[in-house]
Design a protein around this motif. Sequence first.
Motif, short mmCIF file in Angstrom:
data_model
loop_
_atom_site.label_atom_id
_atom_site.label_comp_id
_atom_site.label_asym_id
_atom_site.label_seq_id
_atom_site.Cartn_x
_atom_site.Cartn_y
_atom_site.Cartn_z
N LEU A 11 0.85 -1.20 0.00
CA LEU A 11 0.00 0.00 0.00
C LEU A 11 0.88 1.24 0.00
O LEU A 11 2.09 1.17 -0.20
N PHE A 12 0.27 2.39 0.23
CA PHE A 12 0.98 3.66 0.27
C PHE A 12 0.77 4.28 1.63
O PHE A 12 -0.09 3.85 2.42
N GLY A 13 1.53 5.32 1.93
CA GLY A 13 1.41 5.99 3.21
C GLY A 13 0.20 6.91 3.25
O GLY A 13 -0.38 7.25 2.22
N HIS A 22 1.74 -0.39 -6.93
CA HIS A 22 1.07 -0.56 -8.21
C HIS A 22 1.56 -1.85 -8.87
O HIS A 22 2.73 -2.19 -8.77
N ASP A 23 0.65 -2.56 -9.55
CA ASP A 23 1.01 -3.86 -10.13
C ASP A 23 2.19 -3.77 -11.09
O ASP A 23 3.12 -4.60 -11.04
N MET A 24 2.20 -2.77 -11.97
CA MET A 24 3.28 -2.65 -12.93
C MET A 24 4.61 -2.35 -12.24
O MET A 24 5.66 -2.89 -12.61
N GLY A 25 4.57 -1.50 -11.22
CA GLY A 25 5.79 -1.18 -10.49
C GLY A 25 6.36 -2.37 -9.77
O GLY A 25 7.58 -2.58 -9.72
N LEU A 26 5.49 -3.20 -9.19
CA LEU A 26 5.94 -4.36 -8.42
C LEU A 26 6.59 -5.40 -9.33
O LEU A 26 7.64 -5.97 -8.99
N ILE A 27 5.99 -5.66 -10.49
CA ILE A 27 6.58 -6.63 -11.41
C ILE A 27 7.88 -6.10 -12.00
O ILE A 27 8.88 -6.81 -12.11
N THR A 51 -7.20 8.03 -9.32
CA THR A 51 -6.84 6.82 -8.58
C THR A 51 -5.47 7.01 -7.96
O THR A 51 -4.77 7.98 -8.24
N SER A 52 -5.06 6.05 -7.14
CA SER A 52 -3.74 6.13 -6.50
C SER A 52 -2.61 6.03 -7.52
O SER A 52 -1.48 6.41 -7.23
N SER A 53 -2.89 5.53 -8.72
CA SER A 53 -1.87 5.45 -9.76
C SER A 53 -1.91 6.64 -10.70
O SER A 53 -1.18 6.67 -11.69
#
Length: 572
Positions: free
Chosen positions: A100-102, A222-227, A553-555
Amino acid sequence: MISVAAVSTAIAPLPGQLAACAALDGDAVALTFLDHRRHPAGRAISLTWRRLDDRATDIAVWLRTRVGAGEPVAIMADQSPGYVTAFLGILRAGAVAVPLFGPDLPGHGDRLAAVLADCAPRLVLTGADESGQVRAFLDERGMNDVAVHAVEEIPDARGETAAVALTPDDVAYLQYTSGSTGTPRGVVITHGNVVANARQACAAYGVSSGQGVTVSWLPLFHDMGLILSVAGPLVSGVRTVLMRPLAFLEQPLRWLQALSDNPGAVTAAPGFAYAYAAARVRGPEKALLRLDTVLALVDGSEPVRPAAIERFREAFAECGLRPEAHRPSYGLAEATVYVSASTAGSVARGRRFDRAALAGGKLTETAEGGVELVSCGRSIDQRVLVVDPGTEREVPDGTVGEIWVNGPNVGRGYWNRPVETAAVFGARLADRPGLGRWLRTGDLGARHEGELYVTGRIKDLIIVDGRNHYPQDVEDTVEGAHDAVRPRNSVAFAVNTPGGERAVVLAERNRRIEPGAVDTLRFAATVRAAVARRHGLALQDVRLVEPDTLPRTSSGKIARSACRDRYLAEFA
């Protein structure tokens, strides 16, 4: 070290991939973090594979007496090496990570509280500088029983070990959707899902052992950032370079400089980032850049805009940027992230399709005018079909339908949402039920000459007087109709009225236009005329709003459903 179930590294969960990298080349740099917050020029902080592996073990050993296997542990922290080690440590402990984010992300406190209520973690890991703020946020939201601990304060394991038998079917993390079309939902991603998708993505973008380095400012929640920054580098054994999203927003040159400094770079960003960088990076700064070695520029925005691609190419051609480096792609959290990408080595170009035919559900090329779409290519190691959502049968090439996905990368379902899971993840083809269960993406698209073209979201489709209109197509027209419209900051959506479904447009004011300098009645008339002329669509309402007021959105994407809800609450 913590032992992991004895499976081959080809399918080993991420902690096993990390252990293998540490054993094979422990002294090599695994992660470099460019710290622009304390050092504007970007101080490099690096971790070797061995140090990353050891730190993940420290966290896992500390966690094993505090949380049980399969129990959610949230990460609420700023982008940092600590975020990466926290994520990997949670996985190694057999718990379920919730990236998550802060609480300091503006405008997203309610969403963050909703996500925390949904996953109900007993423990939150954060950074030392943020722990007080996180604690205060949880207390304000009535989550006093949730423990908070700073990653930096977790002690060394000092040789302690713990046997954690992870399998590909175990849950690795919950990827909460961005919320662009509704309430965020936690996609259940297994260890097998994330490794499979990381391998698919690495194959698609040419990342392999000894070739490539990932460079990213995308948030790790974010999904793209994590991968891109964690899973992909682990399964391919390549280095990653990471910076904060704010570092890019402050100075996009930092991102491009990192690409220049790291030959063989693979990066990813939404479409706005390419347009933003092209507009902000000036001539003298370009002289410092060498972009001829960039391997792939992944563009995963919805939809991919041909004009943004071309603008970026033109802006940085003098830096040696290869046109074929730009890789339009399609993906979603429910499929871990990657689904398809344009063909490697080919130049991504837009094709024009007849607007009236597209409204009728057909892709028909036209020489002039029309709607310009960019191919998102083909998939690797997963099946993608275009299906009539009503009949649940595959449609012919050139026909628009819902995109369905089947593969080892498709998530297990939504956390604690069995009804929605069955509806979205349990689809079957009416005429071929034996092909198994499919993911209904909710996205519309069509195949043309064997490649996938994404046309929009089913929920976003504007249907007026029996005709289909894609909101992004209407938004392009709005943004070109009047100078007062801030580029890439308008939204079109449908509302129900006594006369049936009608279209509404909200557009943010261009910052270059002074407040009060726009004749709003004339502005609305100009936009209405442009949309009517190009789309045959009469707008119910047109409003010019202040910059940065459209919900996102958060992204960073404009949240259509939230825009619609706010409009109905304030103006309807």
